[in-house]
Scaffold this active site. Sequence first.
Site: not given
Length: 351
Positions: A35, A48, A114-115, A187, A308
């Site tokens: 981005t 976008y 950023t992903d 994120k 567990e």
Amino acid sequence: MKLHRLLAAAMLSTVAASIPAHAAKDISILATGGTIAGSADTQTQAGYTSGQVGVETLLAAVPQLKDLADISGEQVANVGSQDMNDAIWLDLAERVNTLLATKKTEGVVITHGTDTIEETAYFLNLVIDSDKPVVLTAAMRPSTALSADGPLNIYNAVAVAADIRAAGRGVLVVVNDDIHGARAVTKTNTTDVQTFLSPERGLIGTTLYGKNTFYRGPYRAHTSGAEFSLKGVKELPRVDILYMHANFSADIIDAAVANGAKGLVIAGVGNGNMTTDSQAAVARATKAGVAVVRSSRVFSGATGRNVETDDDTLGTVASGELNPAKARVLLQLALLKTKDAGKIQAMFDKY
Ligand code: ASP
């Protein structure tokens, strides 16, 4: 002697007024898209496209960079980071290692989406063989948006990369005035500019208009202290993440193995738990030589061994604090060296 040993004292200081903040000057910027390089038709729309503008345009938006360092820019890729992949990672790692092996380059800044920035940062944290600063940055708003956050993030990222105190702290992610370690950062919000947090370990430091404050170093082994080498590696092993939930269809585990996965990460419920049927499928997978790591879909906390789920019996590995996406990265690199669950667990305990 390794640079990080020479810099150990500087690394641990919280405020080091006597150390020049911008002693390192030759900084390379490697652009990969995201981005931060995105564009939209108007300044005020949500829609976008990522990875549209080139590195020259990104740098032209921040003429103040010349006050911080001598900058050179390169385009390594131009993708939305949802399309980040092993091939780009291998190219990027090679380029960063090559640049940092020269005397000239004193730090690298990588612009990214950023992903998946946390995955790329953690990958580089394990395969970069240098103590010089490597800083990833990104933006939540495209380059064309009103109040785009990219230019100041790039400015701050260069200020951190040019700061000798950043050396030896592993790969860093600098976004929205915060300096995160690659292992801890994640994120946390789909649209908020303040999306990145380091929930388990906290920040490495902060930066305000290029004035950096460092609090601490990363806790785990990284970069020149890591054992992973990409020499001769043309591709990384396939590792799939399977997201656990109530009423999970355990045959997806068998399907991943049948489709060629060499490793699996279970994004388990709670402390990395899975359904009884899934445990049986995982046992089939480990018996067939597929490495299986248990992580958690829960936002914070560690996935512990034999809590567990009986890892000793299932032949599984517990991811500790690594979230599923980062556990996948470490498992890909671990599988370049071994399939042994005990040795892989030792790597998860170390990195
Ligand atoms: N999808 C974008 C990317 O990761 C999101 C962003 O960069 O903020 O490339």
